[in-house]
Design a protein around this motif. Structure first.
Motif, PDB file in Angstrom:
ATOM      1  N   MET A   1      55.962  40.698  55.600  1.00  0.00           N
ATOM      2  CA  MET A   1      55.225  39.975  54.566  1.00  0.00           C
ATOM      3  C   MET A   1      53.728  40.155  54.802  1.00  0.00           C
ATOM      4  O   MET A   1      53.237  39.971  55.908  1.00  0.00           O
ATOM      5  CB  MET A   1      55.585  38.486  54.581  1.00  0.00           C
ATOM      6  CG  MET A   1      57.087  38.218  54.465  1.00  0.00           C
ATOM      7  SD  MET A   1      57.789  38.825  52.914  1.00  0.00           S
ATOM      8  CE  MET A   1      57.198  37.577  51.781  1.00  0.00           C
ATOM      9  N   SER A   2      53.017  40.540  53.754  1.00  0.00           N
ATOM     10  CA  SER A   2      51.596  40.845  53.891  1.00  0.00           C
ATOM     11  C   SER A   2      50.759  40.041  52.900  1.00  0.00           C
ATOM     12  O   SER A   2      51.262  39.596  51.869  1.00  0.00           O
ATOM     13  CB  SER A   2      51.347  42.343  53.657  1.00  0.00           C
ATOM     14  OG  SER A   2      52.046  43.112  54.607  1.00  0.00           O
ATOM     15  N   GLU A   3      49.482  39.898  53.245  1.00  0.00           N
ATOM     16  CA  GLU A   3      48.581  39.153  52.368  1.00  0.00           C
ATOM     17  C   GLU A   3      47.166  39.725  52.491  1.00  0.00           C
ATOM     18  O   GLU A   3      46.600  39.788  53.588  1.00  0.00           O
ATOM     19  CB  GLU A   3      48.581  37.672  52.748  1.00  0.00           C
ATOM     20  CG  GLU A   3      47.813  36.794  51.776  1.00  0.00           C
ATOM     21  CD  GLU A   3      47.925  35.316  52.124  1.00  0.00           C
ATOM     22  OE1 GLU A   3      48.450  34.543  51.304  1.00  0.00           O
ATOM     23  OE2 GLU A   3      47.484  34.948  53.239  1.00  0.00           O
ATOM     24  N   LEU A   4      46.623  40.150  51.361  1.00  0.00           N
ATOM     25  CA  LEU A   4      45.233  40.606  51.290  1.00  0.00           C
ATOM     26  C   LEU A   4      44.406  39.472  50.707  1.00  0.00           C
ATOM     27  O   LEU A   4      44.645  39.037  49.578  1.00  0.00           O
ATOM     28  CB  LEU A   4      45.129  41.854  50.413  1.00  0.00           C
ATOM     29  CG  LEU A   4      43.723  42.436  50.219  1.00  0.00           C
ATOM     30  CD1 LEU A   4      43.175  42.998  51.524  1.00  0.00           C
ATOM     31  CD2 LEU A   4      43.728  43.513  49.138  1.00  0.00           C
ATOM     32  N   VAL A   5      43.451  38.994  51.481  1.00  0.00           N
ATOM     33  CA  VAL A   5      42.644  37.838  51.073  1.00  0.00           C
ATOM     34  C   VAL A   5      41.184  38.260  50.927  1.00  0.00           C
ATOM     35  O   VAL A   5      40.551  38.708  51.893  1.00  0.00           O
ATOM     36  CB  VAL A   5      42.763  36.678  52.081  1.00  0.00           C
ATOM     37  CG1 VAL A   5      41.908  35.498  51.631  1.00  0.00           C
ATOM     38  CG2 VAL A   5      44.219  36.252  52.243  1.00  0.00           C
ATOM     39  N   LEU A  28      40.018  36.539  45.598  1.00  0.00           N
ATOM     40  CA  LEU A  28      41.369  36.866  45.152  1.00  0.00           C
ATOM     41  C   LEU A  28      42.298  36.885  46.356  1.00  0.00           C
ATOM     42  O   LEU A  28      41.883  37.271  47.454  1.00  0.00           O
ATOM     43  CB  LEU A  28      41.431  38.252  44.502  1.00  0.00           C
ATOM     44  CG  LEU A  28      40.947  38.456  43.075  1.00  0.00           C
ATOM     45  CD1 LEU A  28      40.992  39.956  42.754  1.00  0.00           C
ATOM     46  CD2 LEU A  28      41.812  37.687  42.088  1.00  0.00           C
ATOM     47  N   THR A  29      43.542  36.523  46.151  1.00  0.00           N
ATOM     48  CA  THR A  29      44.563  36.668  47.192  1.00  0.00           C
ATOM     49  C   THR A  29      45.760  37.395  46.604  1.00  0.00           C
ATOM     50  O   THR A  29      46.336  36.952  45.616  1.00  0.00           O
ATOM     51  CB  THR A  29      45.010  35.295  47.747  1.00  0.00           C
ATOM     52  OG1 THR A  29      43.888  34.648  48.353  1.00  0.00           O
ATOM     53  CG2 THR A  29      46.103  35.469  48.790  1.00  0.00           C
ATOM     54  N   ILE A  30      46.107  38.534  47.211  1.00  0.00           N
ATOM     55  CA  ILE A  30      47.268  39.315  46.780  1.00  0.00           C
ATOM     56  C   ILE A  30      48.346  39.145  47.837  1.00  0.00           C
ATOM     57  O   ILE A  30      48.215  39.653  48.962  1.00  0.00           O
ATOM     58  CB  ILE A  30      46.920  40.811  46.585  1.00  0.00           C
ATOM     59  CG1 ILE A  30      45.905  40.971  45.448  1.00  0.00           C
ATOM     60  CG2 ILE A  30      48.171  41.618  46.254  1.00  0.00           C
ATOM     61  CD1 ILE A  30      44.486  40.983  45.879  1.00  0.00           C
ATOM     62  N   GLU A  34      53.635  40.430  45.046  1.00  0.00           N
ATOM     63  CA  GLU A  34      52.820  40.078  43.876  1.00  0.00           C
ATOM     64  C   GLU A  34      52.105  41.307  43.318  1.00  0.00           C
ATOM     65  O   GLU A  34      51.641  42.165  44.069  1.00  0.00           O
ATOM     66  CB  GLU A  34      51.767  39.029  44.249  1.00  0.00           C
ATOM     67  CG  GLU A  34      52.350  37.688  44.650  1.00  0.00           C
ATOM     68  CD  GLU A  34      51.290  36.686  45.042  1.00  0.00           C
ATOM     69  OE1 GLU A  34      51.647  35.526  45.302  1.00  0.00           O
ATOM     70  OE2 GLU A  34      50.084  37.055  45.120  1.00  0.00           O
ATOM     71  N   THR A  35      52.005  41.345  41.992  1.00  0.00           N
ATOM     72  CA  THR A  35      51.219  42.361  41.313  1.00  0.00           C
ATOM     73  C   THR A  35      50.116  41.664  40.528  1.00  0.00           C
ATOM     74  O   THR A  35      50.394  40.823  39.671  1.00  0.00           O
ATOM     75  CB  THR A  35      52.088  43.200  40.365  1.00  0.00           C
ATOM     76  OG1 THR A  35      53.056  43.913  41.129  1.00  0.00           O
ATOM     77  CG2 THR A  35      51.251  44.199  39.584  1.00  0.00           C
ATOM     78  N   HIS A  36      48.884  41.990  40.860  1.00  0.00           N
ATOM     79  CA  HIS A  36      47.718  41.418  40.192  1.00  0.00           C
ATOM     80  C   HIS A  36      47.048  42.502  39.358  1.00  0.00           C
ATOM     81  O   HIS A  36      46.738  43.585  39.875  1.00  0.00           O
ATOM     82  CB  HIS A  36      46.718  40.881  41.210  1.00  0.00           C
ATOM     83  CG  HIS A  36      47.206  39.701  41.991  1.00  0.00           C
ATOM     84  ND1 HIS A  36      46.639  38.451  41.869  1.00  0.00           N
ATOM     85  CD2 HIS A  36      48.201  39.582  42.898  1.00  0.00           C
ATOM     86  CE1 HIS A  36      47.271  37.605  42.679  1.00  0.00           C
ATOM     87  NE2 HIS A  36      48.222  38.282  43.315  1.00  0.00           N
ATOM     88  N   ALA A  37      46.830  42.238  38.094  1.00  0.00           N
ATOM     89  CA  ALA A  37      46.118  43.164  37.217  1.00  0.00           C
ATOM     90  C   ALA A  37      44.700  42.651  36.993  1.00  0.00           C
ATOM     91  O   ALA A  37      44.503  41.461  36.703  1.00  0.00           O
ATOM     92  CB  ALA A  37      46.838  43.306  35.886  1.00  0.00           C
ATOM     93  N   ILE A  38      43.726  43.542  37.150  1.00  0.00           N
ATOM     94  CA  ILE A  38      42.329  43.210  36.861  1.00  0.00           C
ATOM     95  C   ILE A  38      41.912  43.986  35.622  1.00  0.00           C
ATOM     96  O   ILE A  38      42.025  45.215  35.571  1.00  0.00           O
ATOM     97  CB  ILE A  38      41.407  43.561  38.037  1.00  0.00           C
ATOM     98  CG1 ILE A  38      41.684  42.630  39.224  1.00  0.00           C
ATOM     99  CG2 ILE A  38      39.951  43.462  37.631  1.00  0.00           C
ATOM    100  CD1 ILE A  38      40.788  42.885  40.419  1.00  0.00           C
ATOM    101  N   MET A  39      41.447  43.250  34.614  1.00  0.00           N
ATOM    102  CA  MET A  39      40.982  43.858  33.375  1.00  0.00           C
ATOM    103  C   MET A  39      39.546  43.422  33.122  1.00  0.00           C
ATOM    104  O   MET A  39      39.143  42.323  33.516  1.00  0.00           O
ATOM    105  CB  MET A  39      41.887  43.434  32.213  1.00  0.00           C
ATOM    106  CG  MET A  39      43.348  43.779  32.417  1.00  0.00           C
ATOM    107  SD  MET A  39      44.370  43.384  30.974  1.00  0.00           S
ATOM    108  CE  MET A  39      43.799  44.641  29.814  1.00  0.00           C
ATOM    109  N   GLY A  40      38.782  44.292  32.477  1.00  0.00           N
ATOM    110  CA  GLY A  40      37.400  43.944  32.182  1.00  0.00           C
ATOM    111  C   GLY A  40      36.681  45.108  31.556  1.00  0.00           C
ATOM    112  O   GLY A  40      37.146  46.246  31.607  1.00  0.00           O
ATOM    113  N   PRO A  41      35.526  44.847  30.958  1.00  0.00           N
ATOM    114  CA  PRO A  41      34.766  45.918  30.305  1.00  0.00           C
ATOM    115  C   PRO A  41      34.172  46.890  31.318  1.00  0.00           C
ATOM    116  O   PRO A  41      34.127  46.609  32.523  1.00  0.00           O
ATOM    117  CB  PRO A  41      33.659  45.150  29.563  1.00  0.00           C
ATOM    118  CG  PRO A  41      33.510  43.876  30.335  1.00  0.00           C
ATOM    119  CD  PRO A  41      34.868  43.535  30.849  1.00  0.00           C
TER     120      PRO A  41
END
Length: 253
Positions: A1-5, A28-30, A34-41
């Motif tokens: 089990m891993s965690e990127l903080v 952010l914590t991944i 978990e799958t985290h999507a980052i969206m932005g201009p």
């Protein structure tokens, strides 16, 4: 089990007019699975976040912290970050003339594992990964990214992901330049990685089309070097319908 903080990460880059702040406190914590999507201009700092985590020398960390399983990522060299379990699929993969794909992959695997993979099983693993990504077996004899189409470059990145098998994958606009068939193949590769136990994904994208194939657990709106909003997959649908205007206006206040 891993965690990127990632905590209050602040990053600047040198310009002709002096240092320019790009990231202005990103948190952010991944977690595992978990799958985290980052969206932005454009210009909001999404790629800066990816490259800063990976250790690109162009970017200067001016504040905050990044840890992987409690270990301080920011004190590690780039190769140490890779061995610790971080992987970056680049938006614009670079050409490496004279270095074959097969040699590149085996050298990378050896560097990360600390020992060379057994040749017989490794050849089988590489051929299997290339086949799953619709890449011809002769692909391994070609120089890394030299003369590759956009789709071949991105599929090669996902072959690396599969073979190197990190803890956390950071995918910087892996969908850019892909036609619908290549997008499906790349998405299937990412989903195979996600299905393994304990893997985390940070997916940077402009468009919701890849999120139809790679279902995120969390979506974050990135504006002006900060996370302006976070939510579930429904947030991506809102962005598709309404754009970033309200977040840009709020950031300008």
């Amino acid at each position: 089990m891993s965690e990127l903080v990632i905590k209050d990460l602040q990053v600047s880059v040198d310009t002709e007019d002096g240092p320019k702040e790009i990231l202005k406190g990103v948190t952010l914590t991944i977690g595992s699975g978990e799958t985290h999507a980052i969206m932005g201009p454009n210009g909001s700092g999404k790629s800066t976040l990816a490259y800063s985590i990976a250790g690109h020398p162009k970017y200067t960390i001016t504040g905050g912290s990044v840890t992987l399983d409690g270990e301080d990522v920011l004190t590690m060299s780039v190769d140490e970050r890779a061995r610790a379990g971080l992987f970056l699929a680049m938006q614009y993969p670079v050409e490496v003339p004279g270095v074959s794909v097969s040699n590149f992959l085996r050298t990378a695997k050896t560097a990360i594992d600390g020992e060379a993979p057994k040749l017989r099983t490794w050849v089988k693993d590489v051929n299997g990964a290339l086949q799953r990504l619709n890449l011809d077996p002769t692909f391994g004899t070609r120089s890394v990214n030299e003369g590759f189409s956009g789709g071949e470059k991105k599929r090669h990145e996902i072959a690396q992901l599969e073979l190197l098998n990190p803890k956390v994958a950071i995918l910087d606009e892996t969908d850019s330049g892909l036609d619908i068939d290549a997008l499906k193949v790349v998405s299937e590769g990412v989903n195979r990685f996600r299905e393994q136990e304990g893997k985390g994904v940070l997916l940077i994208t402009h468009y919701t089309r890849i999120l139809r194939y790679i279902k995120p657990d969390f979506v974050h709106v990135f504006v002006a070097g900060k996370v302006a909003a976070s939510g579930g997959p429904e947030l991506a649908d809102e962005l598709e319908a309404e754009g970033y205007d309200k977040y840009l206006k709020a950031a300008a206040v």
